[in-house]
Design an enzyme around this catalytic site. Structure first.
Site, short mmCIF file in Angstrom:
data_model
loop_
_atom_site.label_atom_id
_atom_site.label_comp_id
_atom_site.label_asym_id
_atom_site.label_seq_id
_atom_site.Cartn_x
_atom_site.Cartn_y
_atom_site.Cartn_z
N GLU A 41 38.53 25.83 43.04
CA GLU A 41 37.36 25.11 43.52
C GLU A 41 36.45 24.87 42.32
O GLU A 41 36.08 25.83 41.63
CB GLU A 41 36.62 25.92 44.59
CG GLU A 41 35.47 25.10 45.12
CD GLU A 41 34.62 25.79 46.18
OE1 GLU A 41 34.92 26.92 46.57
OE2 GLU A 41 33.62 25.15 46.58
N ARG A 277 44.90 40.35 44.04
CA ARG A 277 44.12 39.75 42.98
C ARG A 277 43.98 40.71 41.81
O ARG A 277 44.17 41.91 41.95
CB ARG A 277 42.76 39.26 43.47
CG ARG A 277 41.84 40.30 44.04
CD ARG A 277 40.44 39.69 44.30
NE ARG A 277 40.49 38.43 45.02
CZ ARG A 277 39.80 37.34 44.64
NH1 ARG A 277 39.03 37.35 43.57
NH2 ARG A 277 39.87 36.23 45.34
N LYS A 287 33.03 34.41 40.83
CA LYS A 287 32.31 33.31 40.21
C LYS A 287 30.82 33.35 40.58
O LYS A 287 29.98 32.97 39.78
CB LYS A 287 32.90 31.98 40.68
CG LYS A 287 34.11 31.56 39.87
CD LYS A 287 34.59 30.18 40.27
CE LYS A 287 35.41 30.25 41.53
NZ LYS A 287 36.09 28.99 41.84
#
Ligand code: ATP
Ligand code: MG
Length: 573
Positions: A41, A277, A287
């Protein structure tokens, strides 16, 4: 089945995702081409966690001779920008991956997604809902008890369609209405309880402009993007595991609408699988948190060399090879764990050791006067550029009667096992000669101002003519030729292994106040012309890189990439 594919399927040493893809290839489910995607994104810069996903997504495509698409998953216009999208592309290229013709943007499919949403409404699979945020949560309920149906759940498709069109036309304010998939309010999987698939947002989109005021939700958009691109294997992190049934539901609806790609006669049904992850000690990765550090000016931008972003790592002096090696070594599993940042640093040292040119730089100088060396004479020491790489050649380092050494490389009264410079103790000045201290001079406070001594004129290159063994070797720079340079000594950004581990405290409280120290160091002249981005090992000190932004030939600035001490190797791992 070809021998190659048979071997691939039966190779159990492969991680579970490779196994999964190999089986699909063997069963002919890919239509002859494995297609994966990396779907960032564009709401921030990519970080080392994304690098893991990139290595998996692109790496699997490479391994199976397929294609990996790069797709901007840009369904939330309020946080996305072209700047982010462009930097993501640049960083992925730098990591060494190529999407070829396969660049996509979710925004390019907004029209198609809208059409699919209308089809769902007409088919009785979706409805417009006006519950408030709080009501929506309450109606959705908890996993152990069925949720409550929205009062408009059974509204006629024509009415829903009319409302949805008015939503699109901009007649309603943000948050007043949404489109929900009509699935199962009693499902134990909360994501299956009539999830929201479209919301109203009167926000222009960095890529689609102001065409839209309704936007699809990720859970709806992602399977559509995958299906329309003919993606065979869609890999993401574990938090999406509970979304997988919804992913499958959307793909089923697309199948019913005849929208699945057919490749070589095989209908491509994209499949989603999840892996753990990457979490790193002494690092925050989200982020949102990284953006906070940037906005609060706790760091100097996204590419601050202390940031775990790919651009920060690059500026710090990391190489793509080191990052890819790290991603290879951490492997792929479904097991949630925390990786020691020392492993990342170890991979970096491993790579830099092979490629970084050796240079001599003194950080805390004390002057050494070689009393038997002729005054005003400049000699030259021929020093190896990299002992690990004979092809790197040698260089001439100017030498003279006065040199600087590190203050800590001298002890007036040497401790046990101190083999560096001390009165009467012969030491090697790297690549130049052997030197023995005779006496020192001090200032009023007793601080040593000069170290005096003599060198052995027969010890060319620092080796004794008679072959006698010298235990200590130290680095130096010629006082007359030393170039002052700015050195930025970077350290870990946080002082604790898990900055997010204390719920009672904000992670910024754990920022390391000593994560950047700027000092002046004294370098051999060759470093004055360092090219921005060039990497060096300052002998006995650490790896440094000429800052790609602020360093200029003639006025060099060096970032400390990493020290030489390898705590990972020391742990015997
Ligand atoms: P963050 O949680 O840092 O904000 P994100 O998941 O919102 O990241 P996206 O741009 O949506 O960021 O991620 C793109 C892809 O990268 C996703 O498939 C996601 O699963 C993967 N990814 C993100 N963070 C990590 C990580 N720490 N380790 C491995 N993969 C990750
Ligand atoms: Mg995300």
């Amino acid at each position: 089945m070809s021998e190659e594919i048979k071997a691939a399927v039966s190779d159990t040493s492969r991680h579970f995702l490779k196994q999964w893809v190999a089986e699909d290839v063997a069963a002919g489910r890919t239509g002859g081409q494995v297609v994966t995607r990396f779907p960032p994104e564009p709401n921030g810069y990519i970080h080392i966690g994304h690098a893991k996903a990139i290595c998996i997504d692109f790496g699997m495509a490479q391994e199976f001779g397929g294609q990996c698409n790069l797709r901007m998953d840009d369904t939330n216009p309020s946080k996305e920008s072209d700047e982010y999208a462009e930097n993501i592309k640049r960083d992925i290229r730098w990591l060494g991956f190529d999407w070829g013709e396969g660049f996509y943007s979710a925004a390019d499919l907004f029209g198609k997604m809208y059409e699919i949403a209308e089809n769902l409404i007409s088919g009785g699979h979706a409805y417009v809902c006006g519950l408030t945020q709080e009501q929506w949560k309450e109606y959705r309920g908890i996993p152990t008890a069925p949720g409550k149906e929205s009062p408009t759940r059974n509204r006629a498709p024509e009415e829903n369609l009319a409302l949805f069109r008015r939503m699109r036309a901009g007649e309603f304010a943000d948050g007043t209405l949404c489109l929900r998939a009509k699935i199962d309010m009693a499902s134990p999987n909360i994501h299956f309880r009539d999830p929201v698939i479209y919301r109203i947002m009167h926000v222009p989109h960095y890529h689609a402009g102001d065409t839209w005021c309704i936007y699809p939700m990720y859970d709806f958009a992602h399977p559509i993007e995958d299906a329309l691109e003919g993606v065979t294997h869609s890999m993401c992190t574990l938090e999406f595991e509970v979304h997988r049934p919804l992913y499958g539901w959307v793909v089923d609806r697309m199948d019913e609408m005849g929208l699945l790609v057919v490749r070589n006669g095989v209908k491509i049904r994209p499949q989603q699988r999840e892996f753990a992850r990457l979490n790193l000690t002494y690092t925050v990765m989200s982020k949102r948190k990284l953006l906070q550090l940037v906005q609060e000016k706790r760091v100097n931008g996204w590419d601050d060399p202390r940031m775990p972003t790919v651009c920060g790592l690059r500026r710090r002096g990391y190489t793509p090879e080191a990052i890819r090696d790290f991603c290879e070594r951490i492997g792929v599993s479904k097991y949630q764990s925390e990786t020691d940042v020392a492993l990342l640093e170890h991979c970096l040292r491993d790579d830099l050791n092979k490629r970084a040119l050796r240079r001599m730089v003194v950080f805390d100088p004390v002057k050494v006067v070689i009393d038997n060396y002729p005054e005003n004479q400049t000699g030259c020491a021929e020093a190896q550029n990299n002992p690990e790489d004979p092809g790197a050649g040698t260089r001439q380092v100017p030498f003279g009667r006065e040199v600087y050494i590190e203050r800590e490389d001298f002890m007036e009264v040497p401790a046990k096992k101190f083999f560096r410079m001390a009165p009467g103790q012969e030491v090697r000045l790297r690549a130049a000669c052997l030197f023995t201290c005779t006496h020192v001079t001090k200032d009023a406070a007793g601080v040593i101002t000069e170290i005096h001594g003599t060198y052995d004129p027969e010890s060319k290159g620092g080796n004794a003519a008679d072959g006698r063994k010298i235990k200590g070797t130290i680095h130096w720079v010629s006082a007359a030729h030393a170039v002052p340079v700015e050195a930025r000594l970077y350290d870990r950004l946080f002082t604790v292994p898990d900055p997010l581990g204390d719920a009672a405290r904000d992670f910024v409280e754990f920022l390391n106040p000593g994560s950047l120290k700027v000092v002046t160091a004294y370098a051999e002249p060759a470093l004055a012309s360092a090219v921005p981005g060039e990497k060096f090992q300052f002998e006995r000190i650490g790896y440094f890189c000429a800052d790609p932004v602020d360093s200029k030939p003639g006025k060099p600035v060096f970032n400390r990439t990493v020290t030489l001490k390898d705590s990972w190797a020391k742990q015997g791992k």
